[in-house]
Every structure is written in structure tokens, then in C-alpha cells.
Enzyme design. Structure first.
Site, mmCIF file in Angstrom:
data_model
loop_
_atom_site.group_PDB
_atom_site.id
_atom_site.type_symbol
_atom_site.label_atom_id
_atom_site.label_comp_id
_atom_site.label_asym_id
_atom_site.label_seq_id
_atom_site.Cartn_x
_atom_site.Cartn_y
_atom_site.Cartn_z
ATOM 1 N N LYS A 296 0.827 -0.973 -0.142
ATOM 2 C CA LYS A 296 -0.171 0.187 -0.121
ATOM 3 C C LYS A 296 0.864 1.486 -0.123
ATOM 4 C CE LYS A 296 -4.777 -1.524 1.666
ATOM 5 N NZ LYS A 296 -5.845 -1.348 2.102
ATOM 6 N N LYS B 271 -5.057 -9.635 -6.432
ATOM 7 C CA LYS B 271 -6.169 -10.363 -6.191
ATOM 8 C C LYS B 271 -7.049 -9.328 -6.468
ATOM 9 C CE LYS B 271 -5.705 -8.267 -1.749
ATOM 10 N NZ LYS B 271 -6.080 -8.148 -0.194
ATOM 11 N N LYS C 82 -10.958 -3.384 -4.358
ATOM 12 C CA LYS C 82 -11.638 -2.312 -4.292
ATOM 13 C C LYS C 82 -11.109 -1.595 -4.811
ATOM 14 C CE LYS C 82 -12.813 -3.209 0.839
ATOM 15 N NZ LYS C 82 -13.357 -3.400 1.199
HETATM 16 P P1 TYM Z 1 -10.737 -6.202 3.939
HETATM 17 O O1 TYM Z 1 -11.408 -4.800 4.094
HETATM 18 O O2 TYM Z 1 -9.192 -5.895 2.584
HETATM 19 O O3 TYM Z 1 -11.427 -7.267 3.134
HETATM 20 C C1 TYM Z 1 -12.229 -7.959 3.982
HETATM 21 C C2 TYM Z 1 -12.669 -9.634 4.443
HETATM 22 O O4 TYM Z 1 -12.431 -9.975 2.562
HETATM 23 C C3 TYM Z 1 -11.293 -10.577 2.971
HETATM 24 N N1 TYM Z 1 -11.186 -10.541 1.363
HETATM 25 C C4 TYM Z 1 -10.657 -10.814 0.262
HETATM 26 N N2 TYM Z 1 -11.127 -13.270 0.540
HETATM 27 C C5 TYM Z 1 -10.742 -13.400 -0.900
HETATM 28 N N3 TYM Z 1 -10.354 -13.395 -1.934
HETATM 29 C C6 TYM Z 1 -10.137 -11.837 -2.068
HETATM 30 N N4 TYM Z 1 -9.781 -10.481 -2.852
HETATM 31 C C7 TYM Z 1 -9.780 -10.579 -0.825
HETATM 32 N N5 TYM Z 1 -10.630 -9.329 -1.326
HETATM 33 C C8 TYM Z 1 -10.438 -9.571 0.756
HETATM 34 C C9 TYM Z 1 -11.001 -9.959 3.106
HETATM 35 O O5 TYM Z 1 -9.425 -11.538 3.887
HETATM 36 C C10 TYM Z 1 -11.187 -10.141 5.069
HETATM 37 O O6 TYM Z 1 -11.338 -11.302 5.516
HETATM 38 N N6 TYM Z 1 -7.710 -5.362 7.514
HETATM 39 C C11 TYM Z 1 -9.108 -6.556 7.585
HETATM 40 C C12 TYM Z 1 -9.383 -5.897 8.461
HETATM 41 C C13 TYM Z 1 -9.413 -5.538 9.643
HETATM 42 C C14 TYM Z 1 -10.393 -7.585 10.512
HETATM 43 C C15 TYM Z 1 -9.943 -6.741 11.424
HETATM 44 C C16 TYM Z 1 -10.546 -8.329 10.178
HETATM 45 C C17 TYM Z 1 -9.449 -5.008 10.533
HETATM 46 N N7 TYM Z 1 -10.063 -5.119 11.854
HETATM 47 C C18 TYM Z 1 -9.788 -7.879 12.977
HETATM 48 C C19 TYM Z 1 -10.402 -8.645 10.885
HETATM 49 C C20 TYM Z 1 -10.435 -8.868 12.090
HETATM 50 C C21 TYM Z 1 -9.158 -5.076 6.051
HETATM 51 O O7 TYM Z 1 -8.737 -4.712 5.191
HETATM 52 O O8 TYM Z 1 -9.956 -6.430 5.388
#
Ligand code: TYM
Length: 332
Positions: free
Chosen positions: A111, A194, A197
């Protein structure tokens, strides 16, 4: 006690990767665990956000979780910034985690890109806030996609380091729950990236709000290779786009990659893509429609988040009090 915590950022459209990698599993886990699900707006601002869009996205993501079947009555559903304890515990964890640990985080490197000196301190400390999210509820299990695995390992390290620093058995070591073939859904335009968004082309992802026409057009245009589909999993080696589409099919149909290969062995992508479109529309169509209905009633969604935040705070407060006591803060 088995408690789940997981979060999703309101930083853009929810897509099929979020749905198959995380959200669908969150809904499935709600009968077996005590679940806390969070729209992590504090994480979203680690990258620049337009304030009006952030508000709208927070509501839309909450609506997406509800539309995907998460019941905000039996679970706790809220947005992170309404529970100040997250930021308080994150600060304490900033004083536990080591620079060396954070320097290893690949998401920060991706990032921040080439301009690392210009990245915000928030982006760098992102994983300590994530550890705070989980440990503020003493969550034992965290359902996530593959890309969050490293952050979860850090959360486990922080839990352990805190316990040993203060000679107390306060935090459990949270375990990741990573499910099946959709743990890493790839871009429809490039099987080595991947689905995300932040990818510029909307044709790289299927959004949870896409209608049947959009889903069909995106799958039709999805990159493939000239070979027909293989009859077994081994035949997917070196064919990332085919592997991705078959993985998506398997996840949507709740079956295995081997079974999908057996079914479409030797067939052209056109036949397979028609079947995949049908599956995706059947699964996402009703969810997108419900999201649009909820978007028409933002007051209702705000009310649910507000009530969820009060319930989250009631769980978090006593745990933060334990932490404050262990650290040596003077308490009222
Ligand atoms: P975020 O918002 O990027 O994504 C949310 C969830 O979606 C999953 N994900 C995917 N799974 C499979 N293939 C993909 N292409 C894909 N893109 C996203 C992510 O693995 C995630 O589970 N840091 C985290 C948010 C967060 C969090 C937490 C998660 C903040 N605090 C505490 C667990 C526990 C994030 O940016 O997810």
C-alpha cells in the site's frame, strides 16, 4: 467461550472476494459462535477518504453484511469509530509491538508503494489497530481471507507479548478461520492479482451490488486462455485465470474444484462461463436487491449500528479496564 471477531473496511465496493472469502462465512458461523462484526472505518482512513463517501460506504457495507444474512440482533454489528476503546487499546499495543514486527508486514509495503516516507503513521500501525479490534473482545476465532493471515499472526504475537510483559494471562491467542477454495479470489482481468476494491478497472471484480447484466458482462469479458477446461485439478497448473474462475464456481456451488473440473472437462470457456454467470446471479442477485432496499432507509441502518456499538462497548469496557489495571493506569 468461542467468540468471533471480524471486520471489513468501508473503503469502496464490497466484491465477490469479500463475499466468498469472508462475509458468507461470517453468516454461516453465526449459529455456532458468539459473533462481533465490525465495519472498520478507523482502518479505512489509513488511506485518504472523502468524508461524504466514507459515511455512505459505511452504511453500504453494513447493509451488505445484513443483506448477506448477518443478523444484527443475534450478533453484534457496528462501526469501529463509535467504540473509542478500539483506539485506546491500539495505542497500548503500539507500545507493545516492535518496529521489526511491523516492518515485515507485506500489506504495508504494497500500500505504501515507492513513497514509503510519505505513508501515514496510521497505515504503518494498521496491524496494531487490527490486533486491538480482535483482542478488545478476547475473540478466539477470526474468519478472514488469506490476505489477512499475516496480520493475524501479528495479533497473536501481540497477545502473547502483552501477557508476558505484564505477567498476566489476559489475552487468548486468536486463531484464523480461512475457508476453502475462495480464500483468495483473484482479479477477473489478471489471475496473478487479488480481486480488490482498489483496482482501477471495475471489470476486474464483481461487486455485491452488480445486477444480472453487469455480472454477465464481467464474466463474459473475464480473461481466460485458449485451452478447453481440464478434467482435473492438476490441469490447472500454470493457468491462473482458469484456476480462479473454477475456484469461484466451486465456492458458489459449495463443491470442490475437482468436481467442477470433472463436470466441465474438455468444454470451452463459453459453456463454463454461462453456468458460472447463472450461479453468481442466483447468489448475488437477492443480496444486491436487499442492499438497495436498505440504502433507501439509511436511518434504519444507522439505528442498527448505533445499537450494535452500545452492545460492543458493554463487552469491551470491562476488558479494557483489565488491561488498564495490568498496565498500571490509575483508575476511577
Ligand atoms: P478488507 O476490508 O480488505 O476485506 C474484508 C475481508 O474480505 C477478505 N478479502 C478477500 N478474500 C478472498 N479473496 C479476495 N480477493 C479478498 N479481498 C478481501 C479479507 O481477507 C477480509 O477478511 N484488515 C482487514 C479488516 C480488519 C479485520 C480486523 C479483519 C480490521 N480489523 C479484525 C479481521 C479482524 C481488511 O482490510 O479487510
Amino acid at each position: 467461550m468461542r467468540r468471533i471477531f471480524s471486520g471489513v473496511q468501508p473503503s469502496g465496493n464490497l466484491h465477490l472476494g469479500n463475499y466468498l472469502g469472508a462475509i458468507r462465512n461470517w453468516a454461516r458461523l453465526q449459529s455456532d459462535y458468539d459473533c462481533v462484526y465490525c465495519v472498520v472505518d478507523l482502518h479505512a482512513i489509513t488511506m485518504p477518504q472523502d468524508p461524504a463517501e466514507l459515511r455512505a460506504n459505511t452504511r453500504e457495507v453494513a447493509a451488505g453484511l445484513i443483506a448477506a444474512g448477518i443478523d444484527p440482533e443475534t450478533n453484534i454489528l457496528f462501526n469501529q469509530s463509535q467504540v473509542a476503546e478500539h483506539a485506546q487499546l491500539a495505542w497500548i499495543f503500539n507500545c507493545v509491538a516492535r518496529l521489526g514486527w511491523l516492518n515485515r508486514m507485506t500489506q504495508f509495503k504494497e500500500k505504501a508503494g515507492k513513497h514509503r516516507e510519505n505513508a501515514t503513521v496510521g497505515l504503518y500501525a494498521y496491524p496494531t489497530l487490527m490486533a486491538a479490534d480482535i483482542l478488545l473482545y478476547k475473540a478466539t476465532h477470526v474468519p478472514v481471507g488469506e490476505d489477512q493471515k499475516q496480520h493475524l499472526e501479528l495479533a497473536r504475537d501481540i497477545a502473547q507479548a502483552f501477557n508476558s510483559m505484564f505477567a498476566i494471562d489476559l489475552f487468548p491467542a486468536p486463531e484464523p478461520l480461512i475457508f476453502g477454495q475462495a480464500a483468495r479470489v483473484m482479479s477477473l482481468r489478471d489471475g496473478s492479482r487479488k480481486m480488490s476494491k482498489s483496482e482501477a478497472s471495475d471489470f476486474s471484480r464483481i461487486n455485491m451490488t452488480d445486477d444480472a447484466d453487469a455480472i454477465a458482462a464481467k464474466i463474459r469479458k473475464a480473461r481466460t486462455d485458449p485451452e478447453p477446461l481440464p478434467g482435473d485439478e492438476a490441469g490447472l497448473d500454470g493457468r491462473p485465470e482458469a484456476a480462479n474462475l473454477i475456484g469461484i464456481h466451486a465456492a458458489l456451488a459449495d463443491t470442490t474444484v475437482a468436481e467442477v473440473c470433472a463436470r466441465f472437462a474438455g468444454q470451452p470457456f463459453s459453456t463454463f462461463k454461462a453456468a458460472l454467470t447463472e450461479l453468481a446471479v442466483a447468489e448475488l442477485g437477492p443480496i444486491g436487491a436487499e442492499m438497495k432496499r436498505l440504502a433507501g432507509d439509511p436511518g434504519h441502518v444507522d439505528g442498527l449500528l448505533h445499537a450494535g456499538a452500545a452492545r460492543a462497548r458493554a463487552l469491551a469496557r470491562p476488558i479494557l479496564d483489565e488491561v488498564s489495571k495490568a498496565v498500571g493506569f490509575l483508575m476511577p
